[in-house]
Design a protein around this motif. Structure first.
Motif, PDB file in Angstrom:
ATOM      1  N   PRO A 106       8.520  -5.029  13.829  1.00  0.00           N
ATOM      2  CA  PRO A 106       9.925  -5.311  14.147  1.00  0.00           C
ATOM      3  C   PRO A 106      10.662  -4.077  14.660  1.00  0.00           C
ATOM      4  O   PRO A 106      10.270  -2.934  14.411  1.00  0.00           O
ATOM      5  CB  PRO A 106      10.496  -5.786  12.806  1.00  0.00           C
ATOM      6  N   ILE A 107      11.758  -4.321  15.372  1.00  0.00           N
ATOM      7  CA  ILE A 107      12.597  -3.258  15.907  1.00  0.00           C
ATOM      8  C   ILE A 107      13.700  -2.948  14.899  1.00  0.00           C
ATOM      9  O   ILE A 107      14.350  -3.861  14.379  1.00  0.00           O
ATOM     10  CB  ILE A 107      13.223  -3.692  17.244  1.00  0.00           C
ATOM     11  N   VAL A 108      13.895  -1.667  14.626  1.00  0.00           N
ATOM     12  CA  VAL A 108      14.951  -1.238  13.702  1.00  0.00           C
ATOM     13  C   VAL A 108      16.201  -0.939  14.526  1.00  0.00           C
ATOM     14  O   VAL A 108      16.200  -0.029  15.375  1.00  0.00           O
ATOM     15  CB  VAL A 108      14.528  -0.004  12.889  1.00  0.00           C
ATOM     16  N   LEU A 109      17.278  -1.690  14.307  1.00  0.00           N
ATOM     17  CA  LEU A 109      18.521  -1.510  15.048  1.00  0.00           C
ATOM     18  C   LEU A 109      19.332  -0.352  14.471  1.00  0.00           C
ATOM     19  O   LEU A 109      18.995   0.213  13.431  1.00  0.00           O
ATOM     20  CB  LEU A 109      19.334  -2.799  15.008  1.00  0.00           C
ATOM     21  N   GLU A 110      20.428  -0.007  15.169  1.00  0.00           N
ATOM     22  CA  GLU A 110      21.247   1.127  14.740  1.00  0.00           C
ATOM     23  C   GLU A 110      21.857   0.919  13.358  1.00  0.00           C
ATOM     24  O   GLU A 110      22.056   1.879  12.608  1.00  0.00           O
ATOM     25  CB  GLU A 110      22.359   1.379  15.770  1.00  0.00           C
ATOM     26  N   ASP A 111      22.153  -0.327  13.009  1.00  0.00           N
ATOM     27  CA  ASP A 111      22.764  -0.590  11.707  1.00  0.00           C
ATOM     28  C   ASP A 111      21.731  -0.766  10.592  1.00  0.00           C
ATOM     29  O   ASP A 111      22.076  -1.139   9.476  1.00  0.00           O
ATOM     30  CB  ASP A 111      23.653  -1.826  11.777  1.00  0.00           C
ATOM     31  N   GLY A 112      20.468  -0.508  10.899  1.00  0.00           N
ATOM     32  CA  GLY A 112      19.417  -0.594   9.893  1.00  0.00           C
ATOM     33  C   GLY A 112      18.737  -1.934   9.811  1.00  0.00           C
ATOM     34  O   GLY A 112      17.712  -2.072   9.130  1.00  0.00           O
ATOM     35  N   ARG A 113      19.246  -2.963  10.480  1.00  0.00           N
ATOM     36  CA  ARG A 113      18.613  -4.276  10.435  1.00  0.00           C
ATOM     37  C   ARG A 113      17.327  -4.275  11.270  1.00  0.00           C
ATOM     38  O   ARG A 113      17.178  -3.498  12.211  1.00  0.00           O
ATOM     39  CB  ARG A 113      19.573  -5.344  10.977  1.00  0.00           C
ATOM     40  N   GLU A 114      16.417  -5.156  10.911  1.00  0.00           N
ATOM     41  CA  GLU A 114      15.177  -5.318  11.644  1.00  0.00           C
ATOM     42  C   GLU A 114      15.161  -6.664  12.361  1.00  0.00           C
ATOM     43  O   GLU A 114      15.630  -7.658  11.836  1.00  0.00           O
ATOM     44  CB  GLU A 114      13.965  -5.228  10.702  1.00  0.00           C
TER      45      GLU A 114
END
Length: 545
Positions: free
Chosen positions: A212-220
């Motif tokens: 998965p991709i880790v977004l800037e806000d920490g969500r995947e």
């Protein structure tokens, strides 16, 4: 048959006068001793890969990520699709002219014969200058790429630039067949890299591989529509316009098929084949690639705008996210190949343009010299020398690189000038064809897009040329303004200067020369058996390659 014959015209077509035809054979199809002319030694597979490889370079491997970061995947898709459709239009125009008149250095020759000698003079020198400076930039860039593996502290960049200058110049001095063979394998490598990327991208989007991709806000999140919809239309009109410009630069080099047609065996058969496949290649290698990048990488990923690192390449990012840890090394190698391919093609294209200028009396006479292998030796050396000089002035110790920046700015828009020239030449070609009472059935390949194709090309190219400095007006930035538009007065000066000095005139349509240089070919060129049944795999490969 061992002799060269006129081939392929309808029975009702009257043969042209003997003298211009014989002259053209001596000048363009000679296999005789030194100085007699260029040779048709490029095969169908060479021409196919030259036309394909010309549109795949650092603009796709590196700049595509910056495009998405600036305007989002939606606007990027629009820009690349519009420019890609324009490329298909002008390639169709070029294909019609080159199959009828397959002349080396065709762009400036068509300008001279169909429009005005001053127009051909301008196109020739602009094209030569553009590719000469491009060659220099590729030599400099190659040293930067090598520094990824061997730091500059261990080996200065100029050493690698010198190595590549000598290697590519030597290659172009051997024969046109040697150029075509090397370009074939370099282009094939680029094509395979893109195909592998597309396969890996689809597997990653389908969650078959990767993480998965880790977004800037920490969500995947996994790649797909959530990533694409984060900012599909970012940056507004300014963002779209800037991406529109970047997309145009990425496609430059597609016209190489027209330059190479004069040295291709059986151009009447092989040029249309290469032209017809342009649409599928654009769809596969640009439109589909941009879509995959937009689905896999968020537009606000900070690494997309880091042009100083190979990790900024969206290809590298997708490979790494898909679990291919050596993605950076793979893409660095592919980008190096793309750079060498561009330098190789640049030396070829610019040397042929200079050779044609000399034959037309617009460059020193000694540039007409061709050795027994059909290579314009002095033209190749002159182009390589310009590449070396541009590399020298780019060094920090010589003008702090400012001279190089101006040279680069001067050459940045010349590719679009060439495309405009192709469109204008095609319009004049068709108008002259009609004015002289000729039938379209006399054309080996008819562009079904006329007159929409050349008009669309003119519209897109003028929009790019005039709109590239849009951001410099608010607030007004003198340096950005000059960098964007300094090429235009240079081009105008070439045209008006030649017109004033030589007192040239626009050629009346009834006086346009549509005969000299008609298609001659060696009829011993092997053809594919007509009863050969193609498998589904062959058909798919035919669409791609």
């Amino acid at each position: 048959m061992s002799k060269i014959e006129y081939e392929g015209d309808p029975p009702h077509h009257e043969k042209i006068g003997a003298t211009p035809m014989e002259d053209d054979i001596r000048n363009d199809l000679s296999t005789s001793p030194e100085g007699q002319g260029l040779q048709r030694n490029l095969h169908a597979r060479h021409l196919t890969m030259i036309s394909l490889g010309g549109t795949i370079g650092t603009g796709l491997f590196l700049a595509s990520g910056g495009s998405i970061a600036t305007a989002g995947p939606g606007y990027s898709q629009i820009a690349y699709t519009l420019v890609g459709s324009m490329v298909f239009c002008f390639m169709s125009s070029l294909g019609e002219m080159t199959t009828y008149l397959p002349i080396t250095g065709s762009i400036n020759t068509y300008g001279t014969r169909f429009v005005d000698p001053a127009f051909g003079f301008m196109l020739g020198w602009v094209y030569w200058f553009s590719w000469s400076i491009t060659v220099a930039t590729e030599f400099v860039a190659s040293a930067i790429i090598i520094s990824y593996w061997i730091p500059l502290s261990q080996c200065p960049g100029w050493v690698w630039s010198l190595v590549f200058v000598i290697a590519l110049t030597s290659l172009n001095l051997i024969s046109v067949k040697a150029f075509g063979e090397v370009e074939y394998w370099l282009s094939l490598t680029k094509v395979l890299a893109v195909i592998i990327f597309i396969i890996v991208g689809f597997l990653y989007i389908g969650r078959v591989v990767g993480q998965p991709i880790v977004l800037e806000d920490g969500r995947e999140t996994w790649p797909g529509t959530p990533i694409y919809n984060m900012g599909p239309f970012h940056g507004g009109f300014v963002g779209l316009l800037s991406i529109f410009l970047n997309a145009g630069f990425s496609f430059q080099g597609a016209e190489l098929v027209g330059i190479a047609a004069g040295e291709t065996k059986n151009p009447r058969k092989n040029v249309p084949r290469a032209i017809r496949q342009v649409f599928w290649r654009i769809l596969l290698f640009y439109v589909l690639t941009i879509l995959i990048i937009g689905l896999c990488i968020p537009y606000n990923d900070p690494k997309l705008v880091d042009n100083e690192s190979i990790e900024s390449s969206p290809f590298t990012r997708v490979f790494v996210q898909a679990g291919i840890s050596v993605g950076a090394d793979i893409m660095n190698g592919v980008i190096l190949i793309a750079i060498l391919s561009a330098g190789n093609s640049g030396l070829y294209a610019s040397s042929r343009a200079l050779h044609t200028l000399s034959k037309e009396g617009n460059a020193p006479k000694f540039f007409q010299y061709v050795n027994r292998f059909g290579v314009p030796v002095y033209c190749v050396l002159a182009t390589a020398l310009v590449g070396c000089l541009a590399f020298i002035v780019s060094l920090d110790d010589v003008g702090q690189g400012q001279a190089y920046d101006w040279l680069l700015a001067l050459s940045s828009t010349t590719g679009f000038i060439s495309w405009i020239g192709i469109a204008i030449c095609h319009i004049r070609f068709r108008m002259a064809f009609k004015a002289q009472g000729r039938s379209l059935s006399d054309l080996p390949f008819v562009s079904r897009l006329y007159p929409f194709g050349p008009i669309y090309t003119l519209l897109i190219c003028f929009t790019i040329l005039l709109g590239q400095g849009y951001a410099s007006f608010s607030p007004f930035d003198v340096k950005s303004f000059l960098s964007a538009y300094v090429t235009l007065p240079f081009v105008l000066l070439l045209f008006l200067g030649k017109k004033f000095i030589s007192m040239t005139k626009f050629i009346p349509l009834v006086d346009v020369d549509l005969d000299t240089g008609r298609t001659f070919m060696d009829t011993t060129t092997p053809t594919e058996p007509k009863d050969l049944k193609k498998t589904w795999l062959r058909r798919i490969a035919g669409l791609i390659f």
